[in-house]
Design a protein around this motif. Structure first.
Motif, mmCIF file in Angstrom:
data_model
loop_
_atom_site.group_PDB
_atom_site.id
_atom_site.type_symbol
_atom_site.label_atom_id
_atom_site.label_comp_id
_atom_site.label_asym_id
_atom_site.label_seq_id
_atom_site.Cartn_x
_atom_site.Cartn_y
_atom_site.Cartn_z
ATOM 1 N N ALA A 202 0.870 -1.200 -0.149
ATOM 2 C CA ALA A 202 0.074 0.193 -0.012
ATOM 3 C C ALA A 202 0.964 1.183 -0.082
ATOM 4 O O ALA A 202 0.463 1.935 -0.407
ATOM 5 C CB ALA A 202 -0.692 0.021 1.098
ATOM 6 N N VAL A 203 1.819 1.135 0.818
ATOM 7 C CA VAL A 203 3.011 2.287 0.561
ATOM 8 C C VAL A 203 3.471 2.677 -0.731
ATOM 9 O O VAL A 203 3.559 3.723 -1.172
ATOM 10 C CB VAL A 203 4.004 2.153 1.695
ATOM 11 C CG1 VAL A 203 5.177 3.161 1.359
ATOM 12 C CG2 VAL A 203 3.557 2.300 3.285
ATOM 13 N N ARG A 204 3.852 1.534 -1.281
ATOM 14 C CA ARG A 204 4.446 1.640 -2.628
ATOM 15 C C ARG A 204 3.264 2.375 -3.569
ATOM 16 O O ARG A 204 3.640 3.322 -4.401
ATOM 17 C CB ARG A 204 5.024 0.496 -3.020
ATOM 18 C CG ARG A 204 6.299 -0.187 -2.354
ATOM 19 C CD ARG A 204 6.706 -1.240 -3.106
ATOM 20 N NE ARG A 204 5.902 -2.461 -3.031
ATOM 21 C CZ ARG A 204 5.973 -3.407 -2.444
ATOM 22 N NH1 ARG A 204 6.915 -3.585 -1.244
ATOM 23 N NH2 ARG A 204 5.183 -4.453 -2.362
ATOM 24 N N ALA A 205 2.058 1.654 -3.778
ATOM 25 C CA ALA A 205 1.244 2.211 -4.586
ATOM 26 C C ALA A 205 0.944 3.662 -4.051
ATOM 27 O O ALA A 205 0.695 4.372 -5.087
ATOM 28 C CB ALA A 205 -0.275 1.473 -4.257
ATOM 29 N N ALA A 206 0.671 4.155 -2.919
ATOM 30 C CA ALA A 206 0.554 5.408 -2.430
ATOM 31 C C ALA A 206 1.773 6.266 -3.140
ATOM 32 O O ALA A 206 1.408 7.284 -3.899
ATOM 33 C CB ALA A 206 0.576 5.523 -1.033
ATOM 34 N N GLU A 207 2.890 6.024 -3.109
ATOM 35 C CA GLU A 207 3.842 6.809 -3.655
ATOM 36 C C GLU A 207 3.907 6.663 -5.175
ATOM 37 O O GLU A 207 4.076 7.818 -5.663
ATOM 38 C CB GLU A 207 5.316 6.297 -3.211
ATOM 39 C CG GLU A 207 5.595 6.394 -1.700
ATOM 40 C CD GLU A 207 6.849 5.875 -1.209
ATOM 41 O OE1 GLU A 207 7.521 6.296 -0.290
ATOM 42 O OE2 GLU A 207 7.248 4.802 -1.376
ATOM 43 N N ALA A 208 3.534 5.767 -5.739
ATOM 44 C CA ALA A 208 3.577 5.597 -7.098
ATOM 45 C C ALA A 208 2.329 6.452 -7.756
ATOM 46 O O ALA A 208 2.529 6.988 -8.862
ATOM 47 C CB ALA A 208 3.279 4.266 -7.646
ATOM 48 N N ALA A 209 1.171 6.676 -6.683
ATOM 49 C CA ALA A 209 0.085 7.385 -7.183
ATOM 50 C C ALA A 209 0.173 9.003 -6.781
ATOM 51 O O ALA A 209 -0.902 9.620 -6.911
ATOM 52 C CB ALA A 209 -1.122 6.883 -6.616
ATOM 53 N N GLY A 210 1.436 9.525 -6.519
ATOM 54 C CA GLY A 210 1.627 10.784 -6.132
ATOM 55 C C GLY A 210 1.370 11.209 -4.543
ATOM 56 O O GLY A 210 1.487 12.313 -4.326
ATOM 57 N N GLY A 211 1.207 10.011 -3.862
ATOM 58 C CA GLY A 211 1.092 10.339 -2.133
ATOM 59 C C GLY A 211 2.274 10.257 -1.544
ATOM 60 O O GLY A 211 3.394 10.155 -2.273
ATOM 61 N N ALA A 212 2.464 10.266 -0.238
ATOM 62 C CA ALA A 212 3.560 10.189 0.447
ATOM 63 C C ALA A 212 3.594 9.594 1.929
ATOM 64 O O ALA A 212 2.212 9.238 2.314
ATOM 65 C CB ALA A 212 4.184 11.585 0.787
ATOM 66 N N VAL A 213 4.606 9.284 2.368
ATOM 67 C CA VAL A 213 4.677 8.496 3.631
ATOM 68 C C VAL A 213 4.552 9.436 4.687
ATOM 69 O O VAL A 213 5.478 10.144 4.895
ATOM 70 C CB VAL A 213 5.462 7.483 3.854
ATOM 71 C CG1 VAL A 213 5.593 6.793 5.124
ATOM 72 C CG2 VAL A 213 5.486 6.507 2.425
ATOM 73 N N ALA A 214 3.686 9.562 5.529
ATOM 74 C CA ALA A 214 3.724 10.566 6.656
ATOM 75 C C ALA A 214 4.519 9.586 8.140
ATOM 76 O O ALA A 214 5.047 10.288 8.790
ATOM 77 C CB ALA A 214 2.265 11.095 7.321
ATOM 78 N N VAL A 215 3.958 8.599 8.198
ATOM 79 C CA VAL A 215 4.527 7.694 9.249
ATOM 80 C C VAL A 215 4.914 6.301 8.681
ATOM 81 O O VAL A 215 4.044 5.440 8.173
ATOM 82 C CB VAL A 215 3.678 7.414 10.439
ATOM 83 C CG1 VAL A 215 4.222 6.863 11.659
ATOM 84 C CG2 VAL A 215 3.148 8.946 11.088
ATOM 85 N N PRO A 216 6.434 6.009 8.555
ATOM 86 C CA PRO A 216 6.500 4.616 8.241
ATOM 87 C C PRO A 216 6.073 3.489 8.578
ATOM 88 O O PRO A 216 5.492 3.296 9.793
ATOM 89 C CB PRO A 216 8.201 4.697 8.009
ATOM 90 C CG PRO A 216 8.367 6.082 8.538
ATOM 91 C CD PRO A 216 7.386 6.574 9.060
ATOM 92 N N PRO A 217 6.040 2.279 8.181
ATOM 93 C CA PRO A 217 5.322 1.100 8.809
ATOM 94 C C PRO A 217 6.045 0.759 9.719
ATOM 95 O O PRO A 217 7.322 0.764 10.068
ATOM 96 C CB PRO A 217 5.588 -0.007 7.440
ATOM 97 C CG PRO A 217 5.471 0.863 6.368
ATOM 98 C CD PRO A 217 6.214 2.048 6.557
ATOM 99 N N ALA A 218 5.138 0.263 10.813
ATOM 100 C CA ALA A 218 5.772 -0.101 12.298
ATOM 101 C C ALA A 218 4.674 -1.044 12.746
ATOM 102 O O ALA A 218 3.433 -0.748 12.374
ATOM 103 C CB ALA A 218 6.013 1.027 13.092
ATOM 104 N N PRO A 219 5.029 -1.901 13.800
ATOM 105 C CA PRO A 219 3.864 -2.619 14.683
ATOM 106 C C PRO A 219 3.072 -1.652 15.397
ATOM 107 O O PRO A 219 3.478 -0.722 15.791
ATOM 108 C CB PRO A 219 4.978 -3.235 15.627
ATOM 109 C CG PRO A 219 6.248 -3.383 15.079
ATOM 110 C CD PRO A 219 6.435 -2.142 14.231
#
Length: 244
Positions: A202-219
């Protein structure tokens, strides 16, 4: 709430696998349908007309919009917009005493739609300065503390308050340990968590679609091994994806 319905549909379709259908509310609105065919959320191109920020806003179903608005004002909070008459009911946008934005709706709802089930959000999570005070506010406004509404159960846990309906969690209010003083540095807001099979995908898809990561994946400490990540759409709207 977004500025451009088409762009929002393109982005969330790519990231969350949603498709969309029109609603009786008008051309500015659509309902997102999850991969399992159940309703997931609503999107409205109303941020510009309301002069509001692009955001995911939780709407709580109520029996009487005017009564709810009065309860909000009586408790020192703000009804910013409405209640407005719409095709299938009445809606309003409000902010709690600490500034977290939420909505309420009196009218028809989608059959079978419930937080944590099907394609609907996995959970609604409030980040605030004082979970105990927030629980009192929302409980009084929405009748969570009314003995007659026995289906609603408000559970006070170590670092948050959990709201359950029929034994099923529908909202979580976080503000630090209940015995701790309020944190003045927290910017109160409601988070909407959507369930995905793979957070990294989902993170990769968001970045590819013009979005960004606000908080990286974590438990997610609330759900054991579940992963969460907070993403930002191209228009600035924040949302969280989770495997919980």
């Amino acid at each position: 709430m977004t500025h451009d319905l088409g762009s929002a549909q393109d982005f969330y379709g790519a990231v969350l696998g949603w498709r969309f259908r029109a609603t009786a509310l008008g051309d500015e609105f659509s309902v997102a349908i999850a991969e399992d065919g159940t309703p997931a959320a609503g999107i409205g191109a109303i941020a510009t007309s309301l002069r509001a920020a692009v955001a995911w806003v939780p709407y709580f179903a109520v029996g009487d919009a005017d009564d709810t608005a009065a309860r909000i004002r009586e408790r020192g909070a703000t009804v910013a917009v409405g209640p407005l008459a719409m095709t299938m009911g009445r809606a309003a946008l409000a902010a709690d005493p600490h500034g977290a934005t939420f909505g309420f709706w009196a009218g028809m709802t989608m059959p079978g739609w419930a937080v944590g089930r099907g394609g609907a959000p996995a959970t609604l999570r409030l980040r605030t300065r004082d979970a105990f005070a927030a629980a009192i506010f929302y409980g009084e406004v929405f009748g969570w503390t009314d003995p007659a509404g026995s289906a609603i159960d408000v559970r006070y846990e170590r670092d948050h308050v959990r709201v359950e309906e029929g034994g099923h969690s529908v909202a979580e209010l976080y503000g630090g340990a209940l015995e701790s003083p309020p944190d003045p540095h927290v910017r109160p807001r409601w988070e909407v968590h959507f369930r995905v099979r793979d957070v990294s995908a989902a993170v990769r898809a968001a970045e590819a679609a013009g979005g960004a990561v606000a908080v990286p994946p974590a438990p997610d400490t609330a759900y054991g091994a579940a992963l969460v990540a907070t993403l930002r759409g191209p228009d600035g709207g924040l949302f969280t994806v989770t495997t919980a």
